[in-house]
Design an enzyme around this catalytic site. Structure first.
Site, PDB file in Angstrom:
ATOM      1  N   ALA A 130       0.855  -1.185   0.000  1.00 11.25           N
ATOM      2  CA  ALA A 130       0.000   0.000   0.000  1.00 11.25           C
ATOM      3  C   ALA A 130       0.893   1.237   0.000  1.00 11.25           C
ATOM      4  O   ALA A 130       1.719   1.411   0.898  1.00 11.25           O
ATOM      5  CB  ALA A 130      -0.915   0.005   1.221  1.00 11.25           C
ATOM      6  N   TYR A 150       2.227  22.851   5.029  1.00  9.40           N
ATOM      7  CA  TYR A 150       2.608  21.628   4.314  1.00  9.40           C
ATOM      8  C   TYR A 150       3.783  20.955   5.018  1.00  9.40           C
ATOM      9  O   TYR A 150       3.778  19.746   5.241  1.00  9.40           O
ATOM     10  CB  TYR A 150       2.979  21.955   2.865  1.00  9.40           C
ATOM     11  CG  TYR A 150       3.410  20.730   2.074  1.00  9.40           C
ATOM     12  CD1 TYR A 150       2.465  19.836   1.583  1.00  9.40           C
ATOM     13  CD2 TYR A 150       4.765  20.467   1.831  1.00  9.40           C
ATOM     14  CE1 TYR A 150       2.857  18.710   0.864  1.00  9.40           C
ATOM     15  CE2 TYR A 150       5.158  19.350   1.129  1.00  9.40           C
ATOM     16  CZ  TYR A 150       4.200  18.469   0.642  1.00  9.40           C
ATOM     17  OH  TYR A 150       4.588  17.355  -0.057  1.00  9.40           O
ATOM     18  N   SER A 165       2.676  19.359   8.180  1.00  5.25           N
ATOM     19  CA  SER A 165       1.873  18.153   7.935  1.00  5.25           C
ATOM     20  C   SER A 165       2.773  16.956   7.632  1.00  5.25           C
ATOM     21  O   SER A 165       2.460  15.822   8.011  1.00  5.25           O
ATOM     22  CB  SER A 165       0.876  18.385   6.788  1.00  5.25           C
ATOM     23  OG  SER A 165       1.520  18.423   5.518  1.00  5.25           O
TER      24      SER A 165
END
Length: 327
Positions: free
Chosen positions: A104, A199, A202
């Site tokens: 994944a 950003y 994060s």
């Protein structure tokens, strides 16, 4: 200096693996690095490739683009996934119930530059880059464990790779000093929003989640890591405006890594690297240290705080998967 050196580091080719019985999932797979990662992994002839996309029409267009690289034995599925919606993430995971996922790659992300909220009530970059992938990772653990239980001897061990960014090292992230229970709340206040730091912050939060999730998950079963593709010529910064828009465009043209090379960095983490990469940040296809404040005693404290706050948030919103609280 390290950034410039990294941007011009030659990225090694990926040796195809035996994925003939494997299912690979890539989020944000209809364009940019996600699409290039899909193109690269098709060389290993996976049994099934799932393209998780926000827009199904664009996802189908990606399937057509990949058709020439696809082996006849590979099935490509397109599934809708909007990481700005917990309901969409839950519906996506429910659609995979009982199915194994061997690899994944959580690639979808955003860089908004301005305040915006999702329908769930969270600042958009915070949800798409941190909360969405965190929830999806918890929901995919049963699929990855199912893959681990049935893995072919010569197939790679199941991998869960969160696409990271070297820009995390530039995060100011003053919210990290707040007491537990206040950090995410502060990041979700419009009055305290800093578009120039969001950003980067994060991406630090994403790394902290990776480290804690890996701590709670055995590398004998699943490899969890965070590969950085480098600064690539993609459309990630399309939301920039004014002088920043022209600066980023020129910067990308001069120093941007080819998306195909960025994809190789991602695939190195998701398919090649083993237990040595568990819970680690990778860059230029090598295990590297993350920003200093995310390591050591301070890092351990922020890491635990990040985990506790995200789990509490999922519990409050009624989306915490069964058993996740006790990982």
């Amino acid at each position: 200096m390290d950034f410039f050196k990294a941007q011009f580091t030659k990225i090694p080719q990926i040796t195809p693996a035996n994925l003939s019985t494997s299912t690979v999932l890539i989020t944000g797979a209809n364009a940019g690095l996600g699409l290039e990662a899909a193109r690269e992994i098709l060389k290993s002839k996976p049994q099934r490739l799932i393209l998780a996309v926000r827009n199904l029409e664009r996802g189908q267009a990606a399937v057509k683009e990949l058709s020439s690289a696809k082996h006849a034995s590979t099935q490509i599925d397109v599934r809708q996934l909007d990481q700005a919606s917990f309901a969409s993430i839950k519906a996506f995971a429910d659609g995979l119930s009982g199915q194994k996922v061997d690899i994944a790659i959580l690639n979808a992300g955003s860089w908004s530059f301005k305040w915006g909220q999702t329908t769930d009530g969270y600042e958009s970059d915070l949800q798409v880059n941190v909360l969405g992938p965190a929830l999806l990772s918890l929901l995919l653990l049963p699929n990855l464990r199912q893959a681990a239980a049935s893995r072919a001897p010569d197939a790679p061990k199941p991998h869960l790779s969160f696409v990271s960014s070297g820009l995390h090292e530039m995060a100011k992230f003053p919210e990290r000093s707040l007491p537990t229970g206040q950090m995410l709340a502060a990041l979700n206040e419009q009055a305290k929003y800093n578009g120039q730091d969001r950003y980067q912050t994060s991406k630090v939060l994403g790394l902290l989640w990776v480290k804690e999730l890996a701590k709670k998950t055995s590398s004998d079963e699943i490899i969890i890591n965070a590969p950085n593709p480098g600064f690539c010529k993609t459309n990630l910064m399309h939301g920039s405006t004014g002088i920043m828009k022209y600066l980023t465009k020129g910067f990308g043209m001069a120093l941007g890594r080819a998306p195909a090379d960025g994809a190789k960095c991602i695939l190195d983490g998701a398919m090649v690297k083993g237990a040595e990469s568990h819970g680690r940040y990778l860059s230029e296809a090598a295990v590297k240290d993350e920003v200093a404040f995310a390591r050591g005693a301070e890092g351990a404290e922020i890491q635990q705080k990040t985990w506790n706050e995200i789990i509490a948030l999922f519990k409050k919103d009624g989306v915490l998967p069964k058993g996740a609280e006790h990982l």
